[in-house]
Scaffold this motif. Structure first.
Motif: not given
Ligand SMILES: [Mg+2]
Ligand SMILES: Nc1ncnc2c1ncn2[C@@H]1O[C@H](COP(=O)(O)OP(=O)(O)OP(=O)(O)O)[C@@H](O)[C@H]1O
Lengths: 324, 262
Positions: A67-69, A105-107, A181-184
């Motif tokens: 997903k993040t990729t 970003p996720e992180i 939104l990556d894991e908001p």
């Molecule tokens: Mg991820």
């Protein structure tokens, strides 16, 4: 009014007619990571996505699914090894594409030596918000995430959840057409999670396309128009929620006549003189109906049992694991 | 280019808020009291000694700043992931690199001007000497730092900060070696017998040096301390030489940085 949303599995011709208003389109995107001295990792295996403008798109999948990729490729942080990705018709990563999007970003780490207001203003400038509207844009972004009273605080003085909310504010400040939104909601308390959900719903009302990944399936179920399940870099399913739940659900077939041969995965749930019931996975319905007809029986009713997204997710992932 | 200035401002604010300028103020105090110390020892040609020591200290300090910030500023931001929300804004990666470099140079310029001012003031007060040529040496140092930080920043786009720093030191030492020095130390050395087909070490060292920026061009201190004439055209041409290297290095950095996955 029903909105005809494009999704993977839809014919190429139909996708072409809708291409003008596609917010995101990827075509056969592959991503290979080649860590030095270690075996290469294929994070995405030829991903095809089409997301219409105005859609709230939920991207789910187990850890390491890619997903993040995918999100990084869409936001221009990394480039695909092959294939193409476009944002509103512009090549992902180009300045034109990035001008359309807000990204969380996720992180997420932010320049913690800056104050909330200063950093948001910096982002507004970078997002090319006209000078006269920069303060207003910051104010409304801060209001949306309820951080107005902390505007003078340095980022490092904010709690984790507040920093996450700041992240959403910085994604919003450029008034983007597309929010990625990556894991908001990761790291947020239940109240804040609900707030994020409300923000997304409000943005949907404004016609903003939202593409988000999450592990919180109830949240995805509640707010997404289109859901995509990714597993080991491959798309398992990409369809509107209703369809997804039906497709991956269990089907009940009520029939009369002689007992047919049961196809794989089917069980005879009840049997009586008025009619019998077979429960089976939706993928086997056609074959089972053929079997019923073959012994001269007649189908009285075919009913789909709707699953929750959580169950559908488990079923699809388990099936995929079995296959591989 | 506007985006580059926004990034530069952010970088400059970062160094200031992390209170790195305190180091500069500490050195400024040392330079301020230097004439006093030198006079106390009763050495002759005090103004020359003060200028020599102070400018040497300023020179090493700017080199250290350029090496450190040049190799750390971009990787640190990648490591902390603060780069992600910035680089997804509509700015070319080139603008980000230029912004980072400008920010670093902003800080180095600020530091060096403070130190130069401290030197001038203390000389004016204690020795009633004002030598405007000190500023020429400072311009030389600034150009040197600008090139060196660009070298380190370019290296940091494809290797880790410590390695970028080491490469920076290597380029600085190698590019600054006088030809006579290379000749003296390496001229007579030969390869082992079975490698005689290779050119001598001297030629390799000279060829390597020819490919690197010549840092000795920026060294104006000795001429200034000893009162030798310095022509404006020389200063301007070294600056132009520095700018050429900076542009080249930034373009090189852009090639690797624009392909990099973040
Ligand atoms: Mg991820
Ligand atoms: N920089 C990298 N170098 C090497 N491999 C990577 C890198 N980034 C991701 N991967 C690999 O790519 C695959 C997909 O990772 P990705 O981060 O996209 O997963 P994800 O779906 O976002 O997972 P999660 O839900 O845990 O965030 C994983 O196997 C991961 O190990």
């Amino acid at each position: 009014m029903t909105v005809d949303l494009p999704y993977a599995g839809m014919t190429f011709e139909r996708q072409k007619t809708n291409r003008m208003n596609l917010a995101i389109e990827t075509h056969n995107v592959r991503k290979l990571y080649k860590p030095r001295g270690r075996p290469e990792i294929v994070a995405l295996h030829g991903l095809d996505l089409a997301v219409a403008e105005g859609t709230v798109f939920g991207f789910i999948g187990p850890n390491g699914a890619g997903k993040t990729t995918c999100i990084k490729i869409l936001s221009g942080l990394s480039s695909p090894s092959s294939g193409s990705a476009t944002i509103f018709g512009h090549q992902a990563g180009s300045e034109e594409a990035r001008a359309c999007l807000g990204y969380l970003p996720e992180i997420a780490n932010y320049h913690d030596f800056m104050s909330v207001e200063e950093l948001l203003l910096t982002h507004a400038r970078l997002a090319r918000v006209p000078r006269a509207q920069q303060r207003e844009a910051c104010q409304s972004a801060l209001e949306a995430v309820r951080l107005v009273d902390r505007r003078k605080s340095r980022i490092r003085e904010l709690s984790k959840g507040m920093q996450q909310r700041f992240g959403i504010a910085q994604a919003l400040v450029g008034n983007p057409k597309l929010l990625i939104l990556d894991e908001p909601t990761s790291g947020l308390d239940p109240l804040a999670q609900k707030e994020v959900k409300d923000i997304i719903l409000a943005l949907r009302g404004r016609g903003i396309t939202i593409f988000f990944s999450s592990h919180k399936l109830t949240e995805v179920e509640n707010i997404c128009d289109l859901i995509c399940i990714l597993h080991r870099g491959k798309l398992l399913q990409c369809s509107p929620l209703d369809r997804l739940l039906e497709v991956s659900g269990t089907v009940h077939i009520r029939f009369s006549g002689a007992s047919p041969q049961l196809v794989e995965g089917a069980t005879l749930a009840s049997q009586s003189s008025e009619g019998s019931m077979i429960v089976l996975p939706s993928s086997q319905v056609d074959r089972q109906i053929q079997q019923i007809h073959a012994v001269g029986g007649s189908v009285q009713q075919v009913a789909t049992e709707r699953l929750t997204l959580e169950l559908a997710f488990f079923n699809l992932i388990t099936q995929a694991e079995h296959r591989s | 280019m506007k985006a580059a200035f926004i990034i530069a401002r952010l970088t400059l604010i970062e160094t200031m808020r992390r209170q790195i300028e305190l180091l500069t103020f500490f050195l400024a105090v040392f330079i301020w009291i230097l004439p006093g110390i030198t006079t106390a020892f009763g050495l002759g040609a005090i103004d020359r000694i003060v200028k020599d020591v102070a400018l040497t200290v300023i020179g090493y300090y700017t080199v250290a700043l350029a090496l450190f910030f040049g190799s750390v500023t971009v990787p640190a931001e990648i490591e902390r992931k603060t780069i992600l929300p910035l680089i997804t804004r509509p700015l070319p990666r080139r603008a980000y690199l230029w912004g980072k470099w400008l920010g670093v140079m902003g800080f180095i310029s600020f530091s060096i001007v403070i130190l130069g001012a401290a030197l001038q003031c203390s000389m004016a007060i204690t020795m009633h000497v004002y030598d405007p040529r000190v500023w020429v040496a400072i311009v030389g140092y600034l150009t040197e730092a600008a090139v060196l930080s660009a070298v380190c920043m370019t290296c940091s786009t494809f290797c880790s900060p410590p390695l970028a720093g080491v490469l920076g030191v290597f380029v600085y030492l190698m590019g600054g070696l006088p030809d006579a020095f290379i000749g003296y130390f390496l001229g007579n050395a030969r390869w082992p017998a079975f490698l005689t087909f290779l050119p001598t070490k001297l030629h390799i060292a000279q060829a390597l040096k020819a490919m690197l920026p010549h840092f000795e061009f920026f060294q104006l201190k000795n001429s200034i301390v000893h009162g030798d004439p310095i022509f404006l055209t020389y200063v301007l041409s070294t600056m132009a030489y520095g700018v050429m290297w900076i542009v080249f290095l930034q373009l090189l950095g852009e090639v690797t940085f624009s392909r990099r996955d973040l």
